[in-house]
Design a protein around this motif. Sequence first.
Motif, PDB file in Angstrom:
ATOM      1  N   VAL A 132      -7.629   3.191   9.687  1.00  0.00           N
ATOM      2  CA  VAL A 132      -6.419   2.421  10.011  1.00  0.00           C
ATOM      3  C   VAL A 132      -6.522   1.979  11.465  1.00  0.00           C
ATOM      4  CG1 VAL A 132      -3.912   2.476  10.153  1.00  0.00           C
ATOM      5  CG2 VAL A 132      -5.071   3.797   8.395  1.00  0.00           C
ATOM      6  N   LEU A 170     -14.599   3.670   2.880  1.00  0.00           N
ATOM      7  CA  LEU A 170     -13.224   3.820   3.351  1.00  0.00           C
ATOM      8  C   LEU A 170     -12.449   2.529   3.102  1.00  0.00           C
ATOM      9  CD1 LEU A 170     -13.933   5.326   6.897  1.00  0.00           C
ATOM     10  CD2 LEU A 170     -13.179   6.572   4.867  1.00  0.00           C
ATOM     11  N   ARG A 171     -11.154   2.678   2.855  1.00  0.00           N
ATOM     12  CA  ARG A 171     -10.291   1.502   2.816  1.00  0.00           C
ATOM     13  C   ARG A 171     -10.031   1.089   4.268  1.00  0.00           C
ATOM     14  NH1 ARG A 171      -6.327  -0.197  -0.678  1.00  0.00           N
ATOM     15  NH2 ARG A 171      -6.451   1.671  -1.971  1.00  0.00           N
ATOM     16  N   LEU A 172     -10.161  -0.187   4.565  1.00  0.00           N
ATOM     17  CA  LEU A 172      -9.870  -0.649   5.937  1.00  0.00           C
ATOM     18  C   LEU A 172      -8.455  -1.219   5.970  1.00  0.00           C
ATOM     19  CD1 LEU A 172     -10.782  -1.265   8.854  1.00  0.00           C
ATOM     20  CD2 LEU A 172     -11.594  -3.486   8.024  1.00  0.00           C
ATOM     21  N   VAL A 173      -7.628  -0.640   6.844  1.00  0.00           N
ATOM     22  CA  VAL A 173      -6.248  -1.135   6.980  1.00  0.00           C
ATOM     23  C   VAL A 173      -6.103  -1.723   8.377  1.00  0.00           C
ATOM     24  CG1 VAL A 173      -3.802  -0.520   6.857  1.00  0.00           C
ATOM     25  CG2 VAL A 173      -5.453   0.688   5.402  1.00  0.00           C
ATOM     26  N   ALA A 187      -6.177   9.637   7.177  1.00  0.00           N
ATOM     27  CA  ALA A 187      -6.899   8.471   7.692  1.00  0.00           C
ATOM     28  C   ALA A 187      -7.511   8.765   9.057  1.00  0.00           C
ATOM     29  CB  ALA A 187      -5.925   7.307   7.820  1.00  0.00           C
ATOM     30  N   GLU A 239      -2.374   6.325  -0.735  1.00  0.00           N
ATOM     31  CA  GLU A 239      -3.635   5.566  -0.878  1.00  0.00           C
ATOM     32  C   GLU A 239      -4.339   5.460   0.476  1.00  0.00           C
ATOM     33  OE1 GLU A 239      -3.280   1.886  -3.676  1.00  0.00           O
ATOM     34  OE2 GLU A 239      -1.372   2.087  -2.626  1.00  0.00           O
ATOM     35  N   VAL A 240      -3.586   5.674   1.556  1.00  0.00           N
ATOM     36  CA  VAL A 240      -4.113   5.432   2.906  1.00  0.00           C
ATOM     37  C   VAL A 240      -4.431   6.739   3.649  1.00  0.00           C
ATOM     38  CG1 VAL A 240      -3.514   4.441   5.164  1.00  0.00           C
ATOM     39  CG2 VAL A 240      -2.852   3.254   3.066  1.00  0.00           C
ATOM     40  N   LEU A 291       0.835  -1.203   0.000  1.00  0.00           N
ATOM     41  CA  LEU A 291       0.000   0.000   0.000  1.00  0.00           C
ATOM     42  C   LEU A 291       0.870   1.253   0.000  1.00  0.00           C
ATOM     43  CD1 LEU A 291      -2.734  -0.805   2.684  1.00  0.00           C
ATOM     44  CD2 LEU A 291      -3.119  -0.235   0.272  1.00  0.00           C
ATOM     45  N   LYS A 325      -9.352   8.841   3.753  1.00  0.00           N
ATOM     46  CA  LYS A 325      -9.383   7.816   2.705  1.00  0.00           C
ATOM     47  C   LYS A 325      -9.540   6.436   3.319  1.00  0.00           C
ATOM     48  CE  LYS A 325      -6.405  10.241  -0.557  1.00  0.00           C
ATOM     49  NZ  LYS A 325      -5.037  10.367  -1.068  1.00  0.00           N
ATOM     50  N   SER A 326      -9.112   6.330   4.577  1.00  0.00           N
ATOM     51  CA  SER A 326      -9.128   4.979   5.151  1.00  0.00           C
ATOM     52  C   SER A 326      -9.342   4.997   6.656  1.00  0.00           C
ATOM     53  CB  SER A 326      -7.812   4.267   4.832  1.00  0.00           C
ATOM     54  OG  SER A 326      -6.772   5.004   5.401  1.00  0.00           O
ATOM     55  N   ALA A 379     -16.400   0.440   7.400  1.00  0.00           N
ATOM     56  CA  ALA A 379     -15.568   0.993   6.321  1.00  0.00           C
ATOM     57  C   ALA A 379     -16.335   0.922   4.999  1.00  0.00           C
ATOM     58  CB  ALA A 379     -14.251   0.229   6.236  1.00  0.00           C
TER      59      ALA A 379
END
Length: 349
Positions: free
Chosen positions: A283, A307-310, A133, A129-130, A125, A280-281, A302
């Motif tokens: 985290v 949202l991107r889940l990290v 957050a 991209e993250v 990643l 964006k995410s 998410a």
Amino acid sequence: MLVLGIESSCDETAASVVEGGRAVRSSVVSSQHEIHEEYGGVVPELASRAHAERITGVVEQAIADAGCELSDLDAIAVGHRPGLIGALLVGVSAAKALSWSLGVPLVGVDHVRAHLWAGLLDTELQLDEVYPALGLVISGGHTAMFECASPDELCKLGGTIDDAVGEAYDKAAAILGLGHPGGPLVDALASSEGADERAVDFPVSRLGKDSLDFSFSGLKTSLLYQVRGVPGPGGKFPNEKDELNEQQIRDLCASFQRAASRAIVLKLERALEAMQTKPKSLVVGGGVSANSRIRSELASLADRHGLRLVVPAMCYCVDNAAMIAGLGFHRLQQGKPDDLTLRASPSMA
Ligand code: KG4
Ligand code: ZN
């Protein structure tokens, strides 16, 4: 760039070699659970002593597992705050000795921030991209949300005003007569067949209408009263000696887990409303991010918010040194090395 990470903030002595901040070449974690189990919690002096006894062997193992030599290392990263001061001092002293003797940079890393790097380990990643957050750290010592402009620029949105969520899990397990640390045991029983999460309607703490803080001590006390009854005058519990059967324990675990995860989701929803910049995410890091129910709730949240889940792989949820090496690499890239004046500190910056 090969970074050796060292972690000794609580009851795990850990060392890890990470390449380029992401690729984990080795991760050794020597847990002291067996030492602290009989006390039902971490005893700081015993933790420091065990770290001192184990640190050299753990570092040697991490180097051997990575298939490299000490002379291949480009930098040493160490968790230097927050944590138990005597425990932190062991890791910081070892890191300074290695940095000085090898002639490579030393970088101090904040343990809580490092938990939020754990989800990037073994991934490709890109940071853009993250970030920005919404960060959530849920562990035995910490429960907090952060608005994160980058991995190292955090603004705290809210945190627990009493117990950390992992601490509440551990105390719940103690009340139910399970082992230590209790989080994974409560999780397993809550997820077992036939466990009824609606058996008890435990409270979900909201605090003020707009509060982004957490509180888990009421949930823990509700569980205690559910098991032993409400204490009468003199603090005596009516059901002091009642034994719970297996089904009751499973139901209590599932109901507790439902309330704990609902509290976390509620505060994340509020935080997303309150944030100035849409993240964006999401985290997440810390031991409790290994929880099955919380992981699936976070995935749905998410999804709902695009949202991107990290989240970390299971092995990087609890304390480890790979996350320390990872964030250390990032700090070095940002031109933020430390020197031998680096100090251990019990609190966050
Ligand atoms: O991140 P960590 O190793 O230590 C701190 O930085 O505090 O987190 C340890 C905590 C313990 O309270 C443990 O019970 C909890 O994480 N934990 C879990 C699970 N696995 C570990 N809690 C709930 N469910 C789990 N599956
Ligand atoms: Zn931790």
